[in-house]
Design a protein around this motif. Structure first.
Motif, PDB file in Angstrom:
ATOM      1  N   ALA A 291     -79.401  -7.653   4.229  1.00 36.63           N
ATOM      2  CA  ALA A 291     -78.944  -9.049   4.185  1.00 36.63           C
ATOM      3  C   ALA A 291     -77.610  -9.150   3.458  1.00 36.63           C
ATOM      4  O   ALA A 291     -77.417  -8.542   2.405  1.00 36.63           O
ATOM      5  N   GLY A 292     -76.703  -9.894   4.030  1.00 35.10           N
ATOM      6  CA  GLY A 292     -75.420 -10.145   3.370  1.00 35.10           C
ATOM      7  C   GLY A 292     -74.379  -9.064   3.611  1.00 35.10           C
ATOM      8  O   GLY A 292     -73.233  -9.226   3.214  1.00 35.10           O
ATOM      9  N   LEU A 293     -74.761  -7.961   4.239  1.00 30.80           N
ATOM     10  CA  LEU A 293     -73.757  -6.915   4.513  1.00 30.80           C
ATOM     11  C   LEU A 293     -72.876  -7.376   5.667  1.00 30.80           C
ATOM     12  O   LEU A 293     -73.380  -7.781   6.713  1.00 30.80           O
ATOM     13  N   ARG A 294     -71.573  -7.311   5.458  1.00 29.36           N
ATOM     14  CA  ARG A 294     -70.643  -7.743   6.510  1.00 29.36           C
ATOM     15  C   ARG A 294     -70.002  -6.534   7.161  1.00 29.36           C
ATOM     16  O   ARG A 294     -69.921  -5.483   6.550  1.00 29.36           O
ATOM     17  N   GLY A 295     -69.568  -6.723   8.401  1.00 26.00           N
ATOM     18  CA  GLY A 295     -68.845  -5.664   9.103  1.00 26.00           C
ATOM     19  C   GLY A 295     -69.740  -4.575   9.670  1.00 26.00           C
ATOM     20  O   GLY A 295     -69.297  -3.445   9.889  1.00 26.00           O
ATOM     21  N   LEU A 296     -71.021  -4.901   9.894  1.00 25.80           N
ATOM     22  CA  LEU A 296     -71.925  -3.891  10.474  1.00 25.80           C
ATOM     23  C   LEU A 296     -71.668  -3.734  11.969  1.00 25.80           C
ATOM     24  O   LEU A 296     -71.390  -4.715  12.656  1.00 25.80           O
TER      25      LEU A 296
ATOM     26  N   LEU B 286     -65.074   7.829   8.542  1.00 24.96           N
ATOM     27  CA  LEU B 286     -65.969   7.592   7.388  1.00 24.96           C
ATOM     28  C   LEU B 286     -66.205   6.106   7.156  1.00 24.96           C
ATOM     29  O   LEU B 286     -67.240   5.719   6.622  1.00 24.96           O
ATOM     30  N   ASP B 287     -65.243   5.280   7.553  1.00 26.78           N
ATOM     31  CA  ASP B 287     -65.445   3.831   7.380  1.00 26.78           C
ATOM     32  C   ASP B 287     -66.527   3.305   8.315  1.00 26.78           C
ATOM     33  O   ASP B 287     -67.088   2.238   8.069  1.00 26.78           O
ATOM     34  N   LEU B 288     -66.784   4.038   9.397  1.00 26.75           N
ATOM     35  CA  LEU B 288     -67.712   3.498  10.404  1.00 26.75           C
ATOM     36  C   LEU B 288     -68.960   4.339  10.653  1.00 26.75           C
ATOM     37  O   LEU B 288     -70.035   3.795  10.942  1.00 26.75           O
ATOM     38  N   LEU B 289     -68.833   5.665  10.570  1.00 24.48           N
ATOM     39  CA  LEU B 289     -69.954   6.515  10.989  1.00 24.48           C
ATOM     40  C   LEU B 289     -71.187   6.319  10.111  1.00 24.48           C
ATOM     41  O   LEU B 289     -71.109   6.455   8.885  1.00 24.48           O
ATOM     42  N   VAL B 290     -72.320   6.083  10.737  1.00 30.13           N
ATOM     43  CA  VAL B 290     -73.560   5.971   9.969  1.00 30.13           C
ATOM     44  C   VAL B 290     -73.975   7.359   9.461  1.00 30.13           C
ATOM     45  O   VAL B 290     -74.646   7.471   8.432  1.00 30.13           O
ATOM     46  N   ASP B 291     -73.541   8.411  10.167  1.00 28.16           N
ATOM     47  CA  ASP B 291     -73.826   9.769   9.689  1.00 28.16           C
ATOM     48  C   ASP B 291     -72.642  10.334   8.893  1.00 28.16           C
ATOM     49  O   ASP B 291     -72.601  11.535   8.612  1.00 28.16           O
TER      50      ASP B 291
ATOM     51  N   GLY C 233     -65.265   4.779  -2.719  1.00 27.03           N
ATOM     52  CA  GLY C 233     -65.036   4.072  -1.457  1.00 27.03           C
ATOM     53  C   GLY C 233     -65.889   4.624  -0.334  1.00 27.03           C
ATOM     54  O   GLY C 233     -65.667   4.339   0.840  1.00 27.03           O
ATOM     55  N   PHE C 234     -66.901   5.416  -0.673  1.00 27.49           N
ATOM     56  CA  PHE C 234     -67.706   6.066   0.364  1.00 27.49           C
ATOM     57  C   PHE C 234     -68.753   5.114   0.972  1.00 27.49           C
ATOM     58  O   PHE C 234     -69.262   5.344   2.049  1.00 27.49           O
ATOM     59  N   GLY C 235     -69.042   4.036   0.237  1.00 25.46           N
ATOM     60  CA  GLY C 235     -70.150   3.157   0.662  1.00 25.46           C
ATOM     61  C   GLY C 235     -69.791   2.210   1.793  1.00 25.46           C
ATOM     62  O   GLY C 235     -69.683   1.010   1.595  1.00 25.46           O
ATOM     63  N   ALA C 236     -69.590   2.726   3.000  1.00 21.62           N
ATOM     64  CA  ALA C 236     -69.253   1.877   4.148  1.00 21.62           C
ATOM     65  C   ALA C 236     -70.464   1.017   4.545  1.00 21.62           C
ATOM     66  O   ALA C 236     -71.604   1.437   4.345  1.00 21.62           O
ATOM     67  N   PRO C 237     -70.214  -0.189   5.098  1.00 19.02           N
ATOM     68  CA  PRO C 237     -71.325  -1.099   5.420  1.00 19.02           C
ATOM     69  C   PRO C 237     -72.412  -0.455   6.300  1.00 19.02           C
ATOM     70  O   PRO C 237     -73.599  -0.630   6.035  1.00 19.02           O
ATOM     71  N   ASN C 238     -72.010   0.290   7.337  1.00 17.38           N
ATOM     72  CA  ASN C 238     -73.038   0.871   8.219  1.00 17.38           C
ATOM     73  C   ASN C 238     -73.961   1.810   7.443  1.00 17.38           C
ATOM     74  O   ASN C 238     -75.181   1.822   7.658  1.00 17.38           O
ATOM     75  N   ARG C 239     -73.393   2.595   6.543  1.00 15.78           N
ATOM     76  CA  ARG C 239     -74.250   3.529   5.790  1.00 15.78           C
ATOM     77  C   ARG C 239     -75.057   2.786   4.729  1.00 15.78           C
ATOM     78  O   ARG C 239     -76.187   3.153   4.436  1.00 15.78           O
ATOM     79  N   ARG C 240     -74.496   1.725   4.169  1.00 15.12           N
ATOM     80  CA  ARG C 240     -75.291   0.938   3.203  1.00 15.12           C
ATOM     81  C   ARG C 240     -76.511   0.341   3.877  1.00 15.12           C
ATOM     82  O   ARG C 240     -77.592   0.267   3.290  1.00 15.12           O
ATOM     83  N   ALA C 241     -76.319  -0.143   5.094  1.00 15.58           N
ATOM     84  CA  ALA C 241     -77.446  -0.756   5.826  1.00 15.58           C
ATOM     85  C   ALA C 241     -78.513   0.295   6.109  1.00 15.58           C
ATOM     86  O   ALA C 241     -79.712   0.065   5.912  1.00 15.58           O
ATOM     87  N   PHE C 242     -78.062   1.460   6.564  1.00 18.28           N
ATOM     88  CA  PHE C 242     -79.007   2.535   6.884  1.00 18.28           C
ATOM     89  C   PHE C 242     -79.726   2.983   5.612  1.00 18.28           C
ATOM     90  O   PHE C 242     -80.931   3.209   5.609  1.00 18.28           O
TER      91      PHE C 242
ATOM     92  N   GLN D 252     -67.214   2.989  21.297  1.00 20.19           N
ATOM     93  CA  GLN D 252     -68.603   3.350  20.965  1.00 20.19           C
ATOM     94  C   GLN D 252     -68.754   3.429  19.440  1.00 20.19           C
ATOM     95  O   GLN D 252     -69.728   2.939  18.867  1.00 20.19           O
ATOM     96  N   LEU D 253     -67.755   4.034  18.789  1.00 23.00           N
ATOM     97  CA  LEU D 253     -67.798   4.152  17.325  1.00 23.00           C
ATOM     98  C   LEU D 253     -67.864   2.768  16.666  1.00 23.00           C
ATOM     99  O   LEU D 253     -68.670   2.527  15.755  1.00 23.00           O
ATOM    100  N   LEU D 254     -67.017   1.854  17.143  1.00 26.04           N
ATOM    101  CA  LEU D 254     -67.024   0.500  16.565  1.00 26.04           C
ATOM    102  C   LEU D 254     -68.369  -0.183  16.813  1.00 26.04           C
ATOM    103  O   LEU D 254     -68.908  -0.845  15.931  1.00 26.04           O
ATOM    104  N   HIS D 255     -68.917   0.016  17.998  1.00 24.56           N
ATOM    105  CA  HIS D 255     -70.140  -0.715  18.362  1.00 24.56           C
ATOM    106  C   HIS D 255     -71.394  -0.138  17.718  1.00 24.56           C
ATOM    107  O   HIS D 255     -72.267  -0.860  17.275  1.00 24.56           O
ATOM    108  N   GLU D 256     -71.470   1.197  17.653  1.00 28.95           N
ATOM    109  CA  GLU D 256     -72.724   1.822  17.195  1.00 28.95           C
ATOM    110  C   GLU D 256     -72.626   2.454  15.812  1.00 28.95           C
ATOM    111  O   GLU D 256     -73.641   2.817  15.221  1.00 28.95           O
ATOM    112  N   GLY D 257     -71.396   2.687  15.340  1.00 28.42           N
ATOM    113  CA  GLY D 257     -71.273   3.464  14.101  1.00 28.42           C
ATOM    114  C   GLY D 257     -71.675   4.902  14.347  1.00 28.42           C
ATOM    115  O   GLY D 257     -72.084   5.627  13.425  1.00 28.42           O
TER     116      GLY D 257
END
Ligand SMILES: Cc1cc2nc3c(=O)[nH]c(=O)nc-3n(C[C@H](O)[C@H](O)[C@H](O)COP(=O)(O)OP(=O)(O)OC[C@H]3O[C@@H](n4cnc5c(N)ncnc54)[C@H](O)[C@@H]3O)c2cc1C
Length: 459
Positions: A188-193, A360-365, A44-53, A325-330
């Motif tokens: 492309a196709g990633l939701r919840g970024l 962890l669900d949101l942070l890009v780092d 469950g570690f693959g959060a959308p923000n980190r997948r995009a990054f 800020q966390l929700l908006h920027e990750g």
């Protein structure tokens, strides 16, 4: 013709990459490999923000390799199976990779070693790629002590250690022609970024770090806690994905010199510190490092307050600004992470794991070592030598956002309140207060403090 595989994990760069350097020095052809790991997905570690990054990082790594005559090979599945399969396809006699620290990374390495032993292929695991010093490179004196549990003595020893010199990026990389690759993942196709998510990739990381050295580093010591000033490096996602080398950053900061550089190097050491704790105690990703017999609040009220915390509507402007800020920027400023974590774990007295999960669900780092152990530090179950300190969000807001600009940036409902008054909207005259569509505090700070003290037996 000899072939070596370089398995990239959290080290998605070409500069200062010891495994790639070693592979190129010892083989005629190299397979630069990244496995989209089903095992990581299962955690469950693959959060959308980190997948995009990550998608940005892989695209950039592939582009960098193509400039050098090579390309990135992508596979998907179980890492040991995929690498084993590729050894069969290419006849590789060695696999090079960076040492990981989490329990998952340690198990993955073990399984890979076993799989490669079966096919007679050598596994070379390189230290000091993901961190500056390998976990365990310095340990406190005393029998059986395998890591430092206190930062300051660790920092002293860490500072005395010699650092290896960074490796240059290779000029050419020859990849066996017939090696098949799956498609690179994309955003492309990633939701919840998060809408304000940063861009990934080594090129972007190097651009950011050069800009940081030019215009941020010198004033870092003075400004790092200025929440509105946003004067930290924002290099954390690049360090998490390894698009920047921590060793290279330390070398360059030391070369620049001055109090800003010293303070920045100290923060990089915090990163190594948490990694060496996790490497020695992988269970600290989930369990209290120092159990305090906490009976964290559960039930309806705690759930509702946690939901308000996540959504940035606790009625404490600085907490709400940070969570938005966390929700908006990750991403969130370090001081804001400290305040929001203290608010959840101590003022609301909700289990730190719930907060760490949301981060962890949101942070890009979002990083197991840095996130879980910083959460434990704040919750007082980790390595903080003052485990019962509670950060008062109003006092802290007045100190680190003295003019209220950080709050006004993220909480537009309060944008008309000037100066520090924005930190305490409940003190405004009733008529003025009614103009703002903003909630009352979810709990009085005095009540939260009393509850926490009682729970920890501090009365
Ligand atoms: C509750 C909580 C959760 C956190 N979760 C994470 C996380 O998941 N991932 C993460 O990288 N950091 C985490 N941190 C640490 C820190 O907040 C971030 O590294 C920092 O805010 C990133 O911004 P920056 O790159 O501008 O940092 P800078 O201030 O520019 O610092 C430079 C680098 O030093 C490292 N660093 C700085 N502070 C710390 C610290 N306290 N612990 C470990 N490394 C540090 C980071 O790699 C950072 O990029 C967390 C802190 C807290 C209090």
């Amino acid at each position: 013709m000899t072939v070596a595989i370089v398995l990239f994990t959290s080290d998605l760069r070409l500069h200062d990459h010891p495994p790639l350097h070693a592979a190129l020095a010892s083989a005629d052809e190299v397979v630069p490999l990244f496995v989209l790991d089903d095992g990581v997905e299962a955690t469950g570690f693959g959060a959308p923000n980190r997948r995009a990054f990550l998608a940005d990082c892989l695209r950039d790594l592939d582009a960098g390799l193509r400039e050098r005559g090579g390309r990135l090979i992508i596979r998907q599945g179980d890492v040991a199976d995929e690498v084993g399969g590729l050894v069969g396809e290419t006849g590789a006699d060695a696999v090079h990779m960076a040492a990981g620290v989490s329990g998952y990374a340690q198990r993955r390495e073990e399984r890979l070693r076993e799989a490669l032993e079966r096919v007679g292929c050598r596994l070379s695991v390189h230290d000091a790629v993901i961190t500056t010093l390998a976990p365990g490179a310095v340990v406190p004196s005393g029998a059986g002590r395998d890591h430092f549990a206190v930062f300051t003595p660790y920092f002293r020893r860490w500072s005395e250690e010699g650092l290896r010199s960074p490796f240059r990026a290779p000029r050419t990389v020859r990849v066996p022609e017939a090696t098949a690759s799956a498609a690179l993942p994309t955003r492309a196709g990633l939701r919840g970024l998060s809408p304000g998510l940063a861009e990934g990739g080594e090129t972007e990381g190097r651009r950011l770090s050069a800009a940081w050295r030019r215009s941020g580093l010198a004033s870092y010591e003075e400004l790092h806690d200025d929440m509105a000033g946003d004067a930290t490096s924002r290099l954390s996602p690049h360090l998490h994905f390894g698009t920047l080398s921590p060793t290279e950053l330390v070398h360059r900061a030391r070369a620049a010199g001055g109090p800003g550089a010293e303070a920045f190097v100290r923060q990089l050491c915090w990163r190594d510190f948490h990694h060496q704790v996790l490497a020695a105690r992988p269970g600290a990703a989930r369990s209290d490092y120092r159990p305090r017999q906490d009976r964290w609040r559960t039930g309806r009220a705690a759930e509702e307050e946690t939901a308000a915390w996540k959504e940035g509507r606790t009625g404490y402007p600085v907490i709400d600004a940070a969570m938005r800020q966390l929700l908006h920027e990750g991403w969130m400023h370090n001081r804001a992470r400290l305040l929001t974590a203290s608010f959840l774990a101590k003022t609301l007295y909700v289990d730190w794991r719930a907060g760490a999960r949301h981060f962890l669900d949101l942070l890009v780092d979002g990083d197991i070592a840095n996130n879980q152990l910083n959460w434990q530090w704040v919750a007082g179950t980790g390595t903080d030598s003052r485990p019962n300190r509670v950060l008062n969000p109003v006092t802290q807001a007045k100190r680190y956002d003295p003019d209220g600009a950080y709050v006004r940036r993220w909480v537009p409902e309060l944008a008309e309140i000037s100066g520090a008054a924005v930190h305490e909207p409940w003190k405004l005259p009733e008529r003025e207060r009614a103009r703002y569509d903003y909630p009352e505090p979810v709990v009085a700070l005095s009540e939260g403090l009393a509850r926490f003290k009682q729970a920890r037996g501090l009365d």
